[in-house]
Scaffold this motif. Structure first.
Motif, PDB file in Angstrom:
ATOM      1  N   TYR A  46       1.043  -1.114  -0.220  1.00 28.39           N
ATOM      2  CA  TYR A  46      -0.028  -0.144   0.067  1.00 28.39           C
ATOM      3  C   TYR A  46       0.872   1.263   0.387  1.00 28.39           C
ATOM      4  O   TYR A  46       0.139   2.374  -0.665  1.00 28.39           O
TER       5      TYR A  46
ATOM      6  N   ALA B 202       2.244   1.799  -3.602  1.00 31.00           N
ATOM      7  CA  ALA B 202       1.283   1.720  -4.019  1.00 31.00           C
ATOM      8  C   ALA B 202       1.164   3.846  -4.239  1.00 31.00           C
ATOM      9  O   ALA B 202       1.025   4.696  -5.428  1.00 31.00           O
TER      10      ALA B 202
ATOM     11  N   SER C  52       2.519  -1.376  -7.939  1.00 31.90           N
ATOM     12  CA  SER C  52       2.423  -2.392  -6.648  1.00 31.90           C
ATOM     13  C   SER C  52       1.937  -3.525  -7.700  1.00 31.90           C
ATOM     14  O   SER C  52       2.364  -3.872  -8.598  1.00 31.90           O
ATOM     15  N   TRP C  53       1.463  -4.559  -6.208  1.00 27.58           N
ATOM     16  CA  TRP C  53       1.149  -5.658  -7.083  1.00 27.58           C
ATOM     17  C   TRP C  53      -0.652  -6.046  -7.356  1.00 27.58           C
ATOM     18  O   TRP C  53      -1.362  -5.280  -6.644  1.00 27.58           O
ATOM     19  N   VAL C  54      -1.686  -6.665  -8.571  1.00 30.04           N
ATOM     20  CA  VAL C  54      -3.378  -6.851  -8.146  1.00 30.04           C
ATOM     21  C   VAL C  54      -2.893  -8.563  -8.362  1.00 30.04           C
ATOM     22  O   VAL C  54      -2.108  -8.788  -9.343  1.00 30.04           O
ATOM     23  N   THR C  55      -4.717  -8.636  -8.284  1.00 30.82           N
ATOM     24  CA  THR C  55      -4.286 -10.004  -8.385  1.00 30.82           C
ATOM     25  C   THR C  55      -4.745 -10.612  -9.916  1.00 30.82           C
ATOM     26  O   THR C  55      -5.161 -10.202 -10.540  1.00 30.82           O
TER      27      THR C  55
ATOM     28  N   PHE D 258       0.344 -12.909  -9.122  1.00 29.37           N
ATOM     29  CA  PHE D 258       0.272 -11.880  -9.349  1.00 29.37           C
ATOM     30  C   PHE D 258       0.694 -10.425 -10.073  1.00 29.37           C
ATOM     31  O   PHE D 258       2.319 -11.335  -9.904  1.00 29.37           O
TER      32      PHE D 258
ATOM     33  N   HIS E 233       2.498  -7.708 -11.490  1.00 27.51           N
ATOM     34  CA  HIS E 233       3.437  -5.747 -10.911  1.00 27.51           C
ATOM     35  C   HIS E 233       2.503  -4.920 -11.834  1.00 27.51           C
ATOM     36  O   HIS E 233       2.222  -5.126 -13.176  1.00 27.51           O
ATOM     37  N   PHE E 234       1.633  -3.687 -10.974  1.00 26.37           N
ATOM     38  CA  PHE E 234       0.734  -3.018 -11.739  1.00 26.37           C
ATOM     39  C   PHE E 234       1.413  -1.908 -11.794  1.00 26.37           C
ATOM     40  O   PHE E 234       1.423  -1.381 -10.718  1.00 26.37           O
TER      41      PHE E 234
ATOM     42  N   LEU F  46      -0.299   1.855 -11.705  1.00 22.76           N
ATOM     43  CA  LEU F  46      -1.490   2.624 -10.947  1.00 22.76           C
ATOM     44  C   LEU F  46      -1.930   3.821 -11.433  1.00 22.76           C
ATOM     45  O   LEU F  46      -3.155   3.783 -12.486  1.00 22.76           O
TER      46      LEU F  46
ATOM     47  N   GLN G 241      -2.011   2.521 -15.899  1.00 25.21           N
ATOM     48  CA  GLN G 241      -3.204   1.246 -15.477  1.00 25.21           C
ATOM     49  C   GLN G 241      -2.625   0.386 -16.418  1.00 25.21           C
ATOM     50  O   GLN G 241      -3.246   0.195 -17.333  1.00 25.21           O
TER      51      GLN G 241
ATOM     52  N   ARG H 215       0.447  -3.388 -16.734  1.00 26.59           N
ATOM     53  CA  ARG H 215       1.555  -3.776 -16.790  1.00 26.59           C
ATOM     54  C   ARG H 215       2.422  -3.392 -16.136  1.00 26.59           C
ATOM     55  O   ARG H 215       2.950  -2.534 -17.262  1.00 26.59           O
TER      56      ARG H 215
END
Length: 162
Positions: free
Chosen positions: A50, A53, A59-62, A115, A117-118, A120, A123, A125
């Motif tokens: 967090y 982010a 961060s990472w998203v599922t 997960f 890596h994203f 944010l 928007q 990868r």
């Protein structure tokens, strides 16, 4: 001192997460697994997803989950959850998480999560930074198969039976 490549914690199954049969609700298993992993990332690897982010916008998203429910976890039961990094590349990590009873005599559930890596802000990868790749190399703990069902069968044959 080397970083641990398997991390574990204990938690208690709470009322709001259970179904009418006093079993942990199927959807709640993932919450328990993810909460465990987030806590252990901070504790052992100094990674706060967090904070990442907020400060760097990455961060990472599922990306995907595969879960096997092997034995129920019950209301107010203490469970042991452990996890390990089983695969990674330049933009993804795959983590295996296992839930046992408090004494680690019964395997209750197994989850594989990928997960991504994203970024944010953009928007899309993102590529892992070199410091992240070095961490992954240090804690990488591969398993003997890339097929989820084979892994479940292997775990069933181990000392900890379902």
């Amino acid at each position: 001192m080397p970083l641990p490549n398997v991390v574990s914690s204990t938690t208690k199954i709470r009322f709001q997460d259970c179904d009418p049969f006093n079993h942990l609700n199927n959807g709640s298993y993932i919450n328990y697994f993810v909460n465990h992993r987030e806590d252990q990332l901070i504790k052992h690897y100094n990674i706060d997803i967090y904070d990442m982010a907020k400060t760097i916008g990455i961060s990472w998203v599922t990306g995907s989950n595969q879960i096997a429910y092997l034995r129920p976890a019950f209301l107010m039961e203490t469970v042991n959850i452990e996890s390990q990094l089983i695969a990674y590349n330049d933009s993804e990590i795959k983590v295996e998480m296992r839930m046992y009873d408090e004494h680690r005599t019964q395997l209750k559930a197994v989850l594989w999560s990928v997960f991504v890596h994203f970024d944010l802000v953009k928007q899309k990868r993102a590529q892992h930074r070199s410091s992240e790749m070095q961490l992954f190399e240090a804690i990488y703990n591969p398993i003997d198969t890339e097929i989820f069902e084979e892994r479940i069968q292997h775990l069933k044959l181990q000392k900890v039976l379902v």
